[in-house]
Motif scaffolding. Structure first.
Motif, PDB file in Angstrom:
ATOM      1  N   ILE A  11      -3.057 -12.796   1.954  1.00 46.04           N
ATOM      2  CA  ILE A  11      -1.787 -12.262   1.869  1.00 46.04           C
ATOM      3  C   ILE A  11      -0.513 -12.989   2.890  1.00 46.04           C
ATOM      4  O   ILE A  11       0.611 -12.955   2.357  1.00 46.04           O
ATOM      5  CB  ILE A  11      -1.913 -10.669   2.367  1.00 46.04           C
ATOM      6  N   THR A  15       2.855 -14.179   1.557  1.00 47.36           N
ATOM      7  CA  THR A  15       4.066 -13.726   1.991  1.00 47.36           C
ATOM      8  C   THR A  15       4.848 -14.723   2.636  1.00 47.36           C
ATOM      9  O   THR A  15       6.158 -15.011   2.522  1.00 47.36           O
ATOM     10  CB  THR A  15       3.556 -12.889   3.382  1.00 47.36           C
ATOM     11  N   SER A  61       9.580  -7.896   3.161  1.00 46.00           N
ATOM     12  CA  SER A  61       8.166  -8.765   3.070  1.00 46.00           C
ATOM     13  C   SER A  61       8.085  -9.114   4.341  1.00 46.00           C
ATOM     14  O   SER A  61       6.618  -9.400   4.764  1.00 46.00           O
ATOM     15  CB  SER A  61       8.495  -9.990   2.315  1.00 46.00           C
ATOM     16  N   SER A 106       6.641   4.562   4.266  1.00 42.40           N
ATOM     17  CA  SER A 106       6.234   3.975   2.958  1.00 42.40           C
ATOM     18  C   SER A 106       6.022   5.305   1.962  1.00 42.40           C
ATOM     19  O   SER A 106       6.582   5.057   0.496  1.00 42.40           O
ATOM     20  CB  SER A 106       4.829   3.403   2.792  1.00 42.40           C
ATOM     21  N   ALA A 135      11.216  -1.410  -4.863  1.00 40.17           N
ATOM     22  CA  ALA A 135       9.700  -1.363  -4.814  1.00 40.17           C
ATOM     23  C   ALA A 135       8.886  -2.191  -3.698  1.00 40.17           C
ATOM     24  O   ALA A 135       7.843  -1.824  -3.333  1.00 40.17           O
ATOM     25  CB  ALA A 135       9.218  -1.938  -6.254  1.00 40.17           C
ATOM     26  N   VAL A 136       9.721  -3.299  -3.269  1.00 39.94           N
ATOM     27  CA  VAL A 136       9.296  -3.993  -2.224  1.00 39.94           C
ATOM     28  C   VAL A 136       9.315  -3.266  -0.741  1.00 39.94           C
ATOM     29  O   VAL A 136       8.384  -3.731   0.060  1.00 39.94           O
ATOM     30  CB  VAL A 136      10.229  -5.327  -1.947  1.00 39.94           C
ATOM     31  N   VAL A 139       5.912  -1.678  -0.189  1.00 38.56           N
ATOM     32  CA  VAL A 139       4.729  -2.400  -0.256  1.00 38.56           C
ATOM     33  C   VAL A 139       5.036  -3.169   1.415  1.00 38.56           C
ATOM     34  O   VAL A 139       4.010  -3.342   1.878  1.00 38.56           O
ATOM     35  CB  VAL A 139       4.977  -3.670  -1.351  1.00 38.56           C
ATOM     36  N   GLY A 140       6.215  -3.529   1.756  1.00 40.34           N
ATOM     37  CA  GLY A 140       6.417  -4.494   2.978  1.00 40.34           C
ATOM     38  C   GLY A 140       5.861  -3.305   4.252  1.00 40.34           C
ATOM     39  O   GLY A 140       5.004  -3.780   4.965  1.00 40.34           O
ATOM     40  N   GLY A 142       3.576  -0.841   3.897  1.00 43.86           N
ATOM     41  CA  GLY A 142       2.343  -0.732   3.826  1.00 43.86           C
ATOM     42  C   GLY A 142       1.590  -1.931   4.272  1.00 43.86           C
ATOM     43  O   GLY A 142       0.661  -1.644   4.859  1.00 43.86           O
ATOM     44  N   LEU A 143       2.087  -3.258   4.082  1.00 39.81           N
ATOM     45  CA  LEU A 143       1.378  -4.389   4.650  1.00 39.81           C
ATOM     46  C   LEU A 143       1.540  -4.222   6.124  1.00 39.81           C
ATOM     47  O   LEU A 143       0.680  -4.740   6.914  1.00 39.81           O
ATOM     48  CB  LEU A 143       1.979  -5.349   3.916  1.00 39.81           C
TER      49      LEU A 143
END
Length: 175
Positions: A11, A15, A61, A106, A135-136, A139-140, A142-143
């Motif tokens: 990941i 990234t 990101s 999120s 949508a990012v 995800v960002g 969440g990561l």
């Protein structure tokens, strides 16, 4: 756990690629647009929209990546004066609160995406559904939450003080 760390490394590699190419593409696109405006008196209609989308991509990101590297914003005036064990406990507490906040944000972002899908909003120049740009965001975050969870785990299991999951804080190896 080793599989988890290998996935984390993958990941991080993806990234890094997304961040580097996103910044380079954004800079190239916006510079070309400025040159086009100055030389040909014509602007690319979609340049600002694509540049904005790339900015969103790079910003969100980078959340998990910054947490992994320990490069997030932190106030250290009081933290640095504490004994090492207190710093470790505070780091675990801060990581937990940050992780919980990222999970919450999120879920809010997912609700927003669902709402924009329902509205059918599209971008003005390219007419791409607006939810794709957003949508990012979950995800960002969440990561980022996963990175803070890993930070909690590594600070519980390892003797050193880890601000990020890659290496212990300099000069703070023993607890």
């Amino acid at each position: 756990m080793k599989l988890f760390w290998k996935i984390d490394d993958l990941i991080a590699l993806i990234t890094e690629w997304v961040l580097a190419s996103g910044v380079m593409l954004m800079a190239t696109l916006l510079i070309c647009n400025v040159v086009s405006r100055k030389l040909f008196m014509k602007s690319m209609a979609s340049a600002d929209e694509i540049g904005g989308s790339l900015l969103i991509l790079v910003t969100f990101s980078g959340i998990g990546y910054a947490a992994r590297k320990g490069r997030h914003i932190r106030m250290t005036a009081i933290f640095d004066t504490l004994p090492l064990k207190a710093q470790k406990l505070l780091t675990i507490f801060i990581s937990f609160v940050t992780m919980a906040t990222y999970v919450y944000v999120s879920t809010i972002a997912l609700d927003y995406i669902e709402y924009t899908q329902m509205l059918g909003k599209v971008t003005s120049a390219l007419e791409i559904p607006d939810w794709i740009r957003a949508a990012v965001i979950p995800v960002g975050f969440g990561l980022g939450a996963i990175q803070y969870l890993m930070n909690i785990i590594i600070n519980i299991k390892e003797p050193g003080l880890y601000i990020g999951t890659e290496k212990p804080e300099e000069g703070k190896i023993e607890c």
